[in-house]
Design an enzyme around this catalytic site. Structure first.
Site, PDB file in Angstrom:
ATOM      1  N   TYR A 140      -3.084  -6.324  52.140  1.00 16.64           N
ATOM      2  CA  TYR A 140      -4.421  -5.797  52.416  1.00 16.64           C
ATOM      3  C   TYR A 140      -4.930  -6.098  53.822  1.00 16.64           C
ATOM      4  O   TYR A 140      -4.846  -7.228  54.299  1.00 16.64           O
ATOM      5  CB  TYR A 140      -5.419  -6.375  51.411  1.00 16.64           C
ATOM      6  CG  TYR A 140      -6.649  -5.505  51.265  1.00 16.64           C
ATOM      7  CD1 TYR A 140      -6.665  -4.447  50.362  1.00 16.64           C
ATOM      8  CD2 TYR A 140      -7.774  -5.705  52.050  1.00 16.64           C
ATOM      9  CE1 TYR A 140      -7.775  -3.632  50.239  1.00 16.64           C
ATOM     10  CE2 TYR A 140      -8.888  -4.896  51.933  1.00 16.64           C
ATOM     11  CZ  TYR A 140      -8.886  -3.856  51.023  1.00 16.64           C
ATOM     12  OH  TYR A 140      -9.984  -3.049  50.907  1.00 16.64           O
TER      13      TYR A 140
ATOM     14  N   CYS B  97     -21.440  -7.145  58.242  1.00 14.11           N
ATOM     15  CA  CYS B  97     -22.835  -7.361  58.633  1.00 14.11           C
ATOM     16  C   CYS B  97     -23.328  -6.322  59.628  1.00 14.11           C
ATOM     17  O   CYS B  97     -24.310  -6.554  60.343  1.00 14.11           O
ATOM     18  CB  CYS B  97     -23.017  -8.767  59.191  1.00 14.11           C
ATOM     19  SG  CYS B  97     -22.846 -10.028  57.927  1.00 14.11           S
TER      20      CYS B  97
ATOM     21  N   SER C 273     -18.287 -10.449  59.304  1.00 11.86           N
ATOM     22  CA  SER C 273     -17.694  -9.355  58.537  1.00 11.86           C
ATOM     23  C   SER C 273     -18.716  -8.750  57.575  1.00 11.86           C
ATOM     24  O   SER C 273     -19.458  -9.481  56.911  1.00 11.86           O
ATOM     25  CB  SER C 273     -16.496  -9.870  57.748  1.00 11.86           C
ATOM     26  OG  SER C 273     -15.556 -10.414  58.636  1.00 11.86           O
TER      27      SER C 273
ATOM     28  N   ARG D 179      -9.455 -10.293  52.920  1.00 12.13           N
ATOM     29  CA  ARG D 179      -8.810 -11.414  53.598  1.00 12.13           C
ATOM     30  C   ARG D 179      -8.877 -12.658  52.712  1.00 12.13           C
ATOM     31  O   ARG D 179      -9.786 -12.802  51.903  1.00 12.13           O
ATOM     32  CB  ARG D 179      -9.523 -11.712  54.925  1.00 12.13           C
ATOM     33  CG  ARG D 179      -9.231 -10.705  56.018  1.00 12.13           C
ATOM     34  CD  ARG D 179      -9.930 -11.042  57.311  1.00 12.13           C
ATOM     35  NE  ARG D 179     -11.365 -10.962  57.183  1.00 12.13           N
ATOM     36  CZ  ARG D 179     -12.179 -12.003  57.048  1.00 12.13           C
ATOM     37  NH1 ARG D 179     -11.700 -13.231  57.077  1.00 12.13           N
ATOM     38  NH2 ARG D 179     -13.471 -11.829  56.918  1.00 12.13           N
TER      39      ARG D 179
ATOM     40  N   ASP E 206     -15.189  -3.193  66.130  1.00 14.68           N
ATOM     41  CA  ASP E 206     -14.866  -4.484  65.499  1.00 14.68           C
ATOM     42  C   ASP E 206     -14.423  -5.568  66.486  1.00 14.68           C
ATOM     43  O   ASP E 206     -14.718  -6.735  66.269  1.00 14.68           O
ATOM     44  CB  ASP E 206     -13.773  -4.276  64.446  1.00 14.68           C
ATOM     45  CG  ASP E 206     -13.665  -5.425  63.447  1.00 14.68           C
ATOM     46  OD1 ASP E 206     -14.700  -5.816  62.880  1.00 14.68           O
ATOM     47  OD2 ASP E 206     -12.558  -5.943  63.246  1.00 14.68           O
TER      48      ASP E 206
ATOM     49  N   ARG F   7     -12.407   0.155  51.625  1.00 19.71           N
ATOM     50  CA  ARG F   7     -12.425   0.503  53.056  1.00 19.71           C
ATOM     51  C   ARG F   7     -11.831   1.883  53.315  1.00 19.71           C
ATOM     52  O   ARG F   7     -11.076   2.428  52.511  1.00 19.71           O
ATOM     53  CB  ARG F   7     -11.594  -0.531  53.834  1.00 19.71           C
ATOM     54  CG  ARG F   7     -12.127  -1.967  53.680  1.00 19.71           C
ATOM     55  CD  ARG F   7     -12.471  -2.584  54.984  1.00 19.71           C
ATOM     56  NE  ARG F   7     -13.212  -3.830  54.821  1.00 19.71           N
ATOM     57  CZ  ARG F   7     -13.879  -4.407  55.806  1.00 19.71           C
ATOM     58  NH1 ARG F   7     -13.912  -3.875  56.998  1.00 19.71           N
ATOM     59  NH2 ARG F   7     -14.553  -5.531  55.593  1.00 19.71           N
TER      60      ARG F   7
ATOM     61  N   HIS G  58     -15.082 -10.885  68.207  1.00 21.91           N
ATOM     62  CA  HIS G  58     -15.297 -10.047  67.015  1.00 21.91           C
ATOM     63  C   HIS G  58     -16.562  -9.220  67.252  1.00 21.91           C
ATOM     64  O   HIS G  58     -17.613  -9.489  66.677  1.00 21.91           O
ATOM     65  CB  HIS G  58     -15.460 -10.980  65.801  1.00 21.91           C
ATOM     66  CG  HIS G  58     -15.433 -10.299  64.466  1.00 21.91           C
ATOM     67  ND1 HIS G  58     -15.990 -10.859  63.348  1.00 21.91           N
ATOM     68  CD2 HIS G  58     -14.923  -9.122  64.060  1.00 21.91           C
ATOM     69  CE1 HIS G  58     -15.814 -10.063  62.308  1.00 21.91           C
ATOM     70  NE2 HIS G  58     -15.176  -8.989  62.722  1.00 21.91           N
TER      71      HIS G  58
HETATM   72  P1  GTP Z   1     -16.378  -5.553  59.083  1.00 24.87           P
HETATM   73  O1  GTP Z   1     -15.607  -4.273  59.166  1.00 24.87           O
HETATM   74  O2  GTP Z   1     -16.082  -6.330  57.845  1.00 24.87           O
HETATM   75  O3  GTP Z   1     -16.236  -6.394  60.288  1.00 24.87           O
HETATM   76  O4  GTP Z   1     -17.936  -5.128  58.852  1.00 24.87           O
HETATM   77  P2  GTP Z   1     -19.045  -4.577  59.879  1.00 24.87           P
HETATM   78  O5  GTP Z   1     -19.682  -5.715  60.590  1.00 24.87           O
HETATM   79  O6  GTP Z   1     -18.502  -3.468  60.687  1.00 24.87           O
HETATM   80  O7  GTP Z   1     -20.161  -4.015  58.862  1.00 24.87           O
HETATM   81  P3  GTP Z   1     -20.559  -2.505  58.515  1.00 24.87           P
HETATM   82  O8  GTP Z   1     -21.190  -1.784  59.668  1.00 24.87           O
HETATM   83  O9  GTP Z   1     -19.405  -1.837  57.871  1.00 24.87           O
HETATM   84  O10 GTP Z   1     -21.689  -2.748  57.435  1.00 24.87           O
HETATM   85  C1  GTP Z   1     -21.456  -3.496  56.256  1.00 24.87           C
HETATM   86  C2  GTP Z   1     -22.513  -3.202  55.225  1.00 24.87           C
HETATM   87  O11 GTP Z   1     -23.806  -3.488  55.756  1.00 24.87           O
HETATM   88  C3  GTP Z   1     -22.532  -1.735  54.806  1.00 24.87           C
HETATM   89  O12 GTP Z   1     -22.743  -1.657  53.419  1.00 24.87           O
HETATM   90  C4  GTP Z   1     -23.716  -1.171  55.563  1.00 24.87           C
HETATM   91  O13 GTP Z   1     -24.302  -0.072  54.907  1.00 24.87           O
HETATM   92  C5  GTP Z   1     -24.667  -2.365  55.652  1.00 24.87           C
HETATM   93  N1  GTP Z   1     -25.513  -2.287  56.880  1.00 24.87           N
HETATM   94  C6  GTP Z   1     -25.111  -2.001  58.141  1.00 24.87           C
HETATM   95  N2  GTP Z   1     -26.150  -1.951  59.006  1.00 24.87           N
HETATM   96  C7  GTP Z   1     -27.253  -2.227  58.281  1.00 24.87           C
HETATM   97  C8  GTP Z   1     -28.652  -2.331  58.607  1.00 24.87           C
HETATM   98  O14 GTP Z   1     -29.100  -2.146  59.744  1.00 24.87           O
HETATM   99  N3  GTP Z   1     -29.491  -2.659  57.576  1.00 24.87           N
HETATM  100  C9  GTP Z   1     -29.038  -2.862  56.294  1.00 24.87           C
HETATM  101  N4  GTP Z   1     -29.923  -3.176  55.357  1.00 24.87           N
HETATM  102  N5  GTP Z   1     -27.726  -2.768  55.951  1.00 24.87           N
HETATM  103  C10 GTP Z   1     -26.854  -2.453  56.928  1.00 24.87           C
HETATM  104  C1  SPV Z   2     -13.404  -8.180  58.663  1.00 22.15           C
HETATM  105  O1  SPV Z   2     -13.307  -8.790  57.581  1.00 22.15           O
HETATM  106  O2  SPV Z   2     -14.068  -8.629  59.629  1.00 22.15           O
HETATM  107  C2  SPV Z   2     -12.738  -6.868  58.829  1.00 22.15           C
HETATM  108  C3  SPV Z   2     -11.829  -6.412  57.771  1.00 22.15           C
HETATM  109  O3  SPV Z   2     -12.924  -6.220  59.853  1.00 22.15           O
HETATM  110  S1  SPV Z   2     -10.248  -7.096  57.917  1.00 22.15           S
HETATM  111  O4  SPV Z   2      -9.439  -6.227  58.784  1.00 22.15           O
HETATM  112  O5  SPV Z   2      -9.657  -7.133  56.574  1.00 22.15           O
HETATM  113  O6  SPV Z   2     -10.300  -8.402  58.506  1.00 22.15           O
HETATM  114 MN    MN Z   3     -14.494  -7.169  61.251  1.00 21.19          MN
END
Ligand code: GTP
Ligand code: SPV
Ligand code: MN
Length: 607
Positions: free
Chosen positions: A215, A268, A266, A73, A291, A387, A244
């Site tokens: 993207y 996290c 995002s 983004r 999400d 992704r 979110h």
């Molecule tokens: P968006 O799709 O961008 O909104 O991200 P999200 O909030 O869904 O994050 P996601 O679950 O994809 O995790 C993002 C990164 O954080 C990945 O590399 C995970 O492996 C890492 N991660 C997720 N949960 C944990 C956790 O409990 N501990 C640690 N250390 N890392 C984590």
């Molecule tokens: C985020 O950035 O929080 C996402 C990926 O879930 S995107 O759809 O590119 O916003």
């Molecule tokens: Mn997201």
């Protein structure tokens, strides 16, 4: 399908106007069929944009590599063009809507030359559900069409619900790269340079205009643009919440069920928490959404959430069989990978996938890449924001009720971010307004999910909505407070703050995270079930008693004490930062109740 088949006269007229402005070579209304999806994939393979993956190991999967300038983004090019700048607030970029439309109309003029215009009718939420919203995206990207097939419900079934005069959010999208006669992309990802990219929202007229990027959230307009930025405005006007947030279902060993949502910025941990495999025996977690959550009050006074999406657009790096088995199984087939690395046997690889690179790779930029573990400077093979786009129904942990149009009743909200220090593992708010205060001060280390903010630094990201709130953030806080004031406090979800990302002096995580987070979810579950002897009241909220959360392997007693202590000095700094740098941004729109909470916590910390 042909435009002449459109029964909705307003929609037909809008498409015809777009055709005369953007002058595509052909126009197609998407029907949402499997044949159509296959054809989109074939077009992208034939033009060299997509690489088909190994049909035995990853059936129905493809890999895309984007332009290196178009990998996430772009927050600095994202606009909330409300009539008055004050309505966009201090956290959004603003341009006068008439001026922005004028600029973008010139960019759109002739922008689809040499390409096909696809008209995608889509539903966010189950088709025909009361909570669902319909959008129509016009795009010149077959990649977007294929992704929208997975992420939303698309095609004829949506047009049927729309009827002859239904409401829809019109969404323009173009990659911004017209082709001259005879010119082809030749395998290059089409997009416009950064200063020509615009991701624009017109909240009053409920319109989305996106230009120049292909993207993710910039281009799949049902997701962040409609389901968060426009929907947050609808939710404010109509008295509901568009957030979110992931949505999970949790079952305790006795078989009691609760639903929990969580807002983390995002990258996290939302997808991971939504699909968690508990390490605590007897507990079960299932996925409703990963999400976005749309929440409305039911007749019984409880808050019900639906997942408006139909797929997962998840972060690849870090996803592996230990951290997220359910995601790994979801993406074994019918999945689109973007910017991950390619192996010699046409499968995919990324950093922390759980095993070393199997031989020579092609990295996300298309170059040969050989793993060199001794070289700490080696660039990653997969882009940090690479992704996967996978269908939610393929997730082994998907809850049977994930598409229930009524939604699921929510017992708890979690807020959190990446905080190496100060913020404890878990902390329960004392009241709704204290919870809103905690949501309003969420801070997190910046990740790679947006292109133009510096990764690694900590920024305030209230409610994880900083890049996604379609109006003044001060009014958004007020909306949250009013939800608490208008509803029965006993039926409102309880609010918790979590932090899986505490680090020690050596910079290593002291909490193992992932499946071990089930220990924290179990404590939250019990708190929602009325258990009271598992917590102590502190200056910052209710914290678990010393042994209320069982210790995972590898976490020492000292670490556990560190994770659950109130760091008075750290919190004083936190509060000072909120008072001096965070809250003043919102001026007179910062609700007084939040200053009252700030005064109260400060007093408790000084007591
Ligand atoms: P968006 O799709 O961008 O909104 O991200 P999200 O909030 O869904 O994050 P996601 O679950 O994809 O995790 C993002 C990164 O954080 C990945 O590399 C995970 O492996 C890492 N991660 C997720 N949960 C944990 C956790 O409990 N501990 C640690 N250390 N890392 C984590
Ligand atoms: C985020 O950035 O929080 C996402 C990926 O879930 S995107 O759809 O590119 O916003
Ligand atoms: Mn997201």
């Amino acid at each position: 399908m042909n435009i002449q088949n459109l029964k909705h006269s307003g929609l037909k007229k809008w498409v015809e106007e777009a055709v005369s402005l953007m002058t595509p070579d052909a126009v197609e209304v998407c029907d949402g069929s499997q044949e159509e999806y296959n054809r989109m994939i074939k077009i992208t393979i034939d033009t060299g944009l997509a690489t088909p993956l190994n049909p035995w190991l990853l059936p129905g999967c493809v890999l895309f590599r984007s332009d290196p300038s178009d990998v996430a983004r772009v927050e600095a090019r994202t606009y909330i063009a409300s009539k008055s700048q004050d309505d966009a607030g201090p956290t959004n970029n603003w341009i006068d809507p008439d001026e922005l439309k004028k600029t973008m109309t010139e960019l759109y003029r002739g922008c689809m030359k040499g390409r096909t215009m696809y008209v995608i009718p889509f539903s966010m939420g189950p088709v025909g559900s009361d909570i669902a919203k319909i959008g129509v995206e016009i795009t010149d990207s077959p990649y977007v069409v294929a992704n929208m097939h997975i992420m939303a419900r698309v095609g004829v079934k949506v047009l049927d619900v729309l009827g002859a005069d239904g409401f829809y959010v019109p969404c323009f999208h173009s990659v911004g790269k017209p082709l001259a006669a005879g010119e082809q992309d030749n395998g290059a990802w089409p997009c416009a340079p950064l200063d020509k990219k615009y991701i624009s929202h017109f909240p009053e007229t409920r319109e989305i205009w996106s230009y120049g990027s292909g993207y993710g959230g910039n281009a799949l307009l049902g997701k962040k643009c409609l389901a968060l930025r426009i929907a947050s405005v609808l939710a404010r006007d109509e008295g509901w919440l568009a957030e979110h947030m992931l949505i999970l279902k949790i079952t305790n060993p006795k078989g009691d069920v609760k639903y929990i949502t969580g807002a983390f910025p995002s990258a996290c941990g939302k997808t991971n928490l939504a699909m968690l495999v508990p390490t605590l025996p007897g507990w079960k977690v299932e996925t409703v959404g990963d999400d976005i959550a749309w929440m409305k009050f039911g007749k019984d006074g409880r808050l019900y959430a639906i997942n408006p999406e139909a797929g997962f657009f998840g972060v690849a790096p870090g996803t592996n069989m230990q951290s997220n088995k359910n995601a790994m199984e979801t993406i074994r087939r019918n999945t689109i990978f973007t910017n991950v690395a390619l192996t010699e046997d046409s499968t995919v690889w990324w950093e922390m996938i759980g095993y070393d690179a199997p031989g020579k790779l092609i990295d996300w930029t298309g170059k040969e890449w050989i793993q060199d573990k001794g070289n700490k400077e080696q660039k990653p093979a997969a882009h940090p924001n690479s992704r996967f786009t996978g269908p939610a129904k393929q997730c082994p942990a998907i809850a049977p009720e994930w598409e229930d149009p009524k939604g699921v009743p929510i017992s708890a909200f979690l807020f959190g971010g990446r905080r190496p220090k100060t913020i404890p593992l878990v902390n329960e708010a004392k009241s709704w307004s204290h919870g809103v205060f905690m949501g309003s001060i969420v801070g997190s280390e910046v990740t790679a999910a947006a292109l133009d903010v510096k990764a690694g630094t900590i920024r305030r990201d209230p409610f994880a909505m900083l890049p996604f709130c379609g109006y003044h953030m001060g009014d958004y806080f007020k909306h949250w407070l009013s939800i608490g004031a208008k509803n029965d406090p006993d039926k409102l979800p309880k609010i918790f703050f979590v932090n899986w990302f505490r680090k020690n002096e050596a910079g290593k995580f002291i909490w193992p995270g992932y499946g071990e987070n089930s220990r924290v979810l179990a404590w939250i579950f019990d708190r929602c079930n009325g258990v009271t002897d598992n917590a102590v009241e502190t200056a910052i909220g209710f914290l678990p008693k010393a042994d209320a959360i069982s210790r995972p392997d590898g976490v020492s007693e000292a670490d556990m004490r560190e994770l659950l202590k109130v760091d008075i000095e750290g919190w004083k700094k936190e509060i000072a930062d909120v008072r001096e740098r965070h809250y003043p941004k919102f001026g007179a729109k910062l609700p007084k109740e939040l200053y009252d909470e700030l005064d109260a916590i400060e007093k408790r910390l000084n007591a």
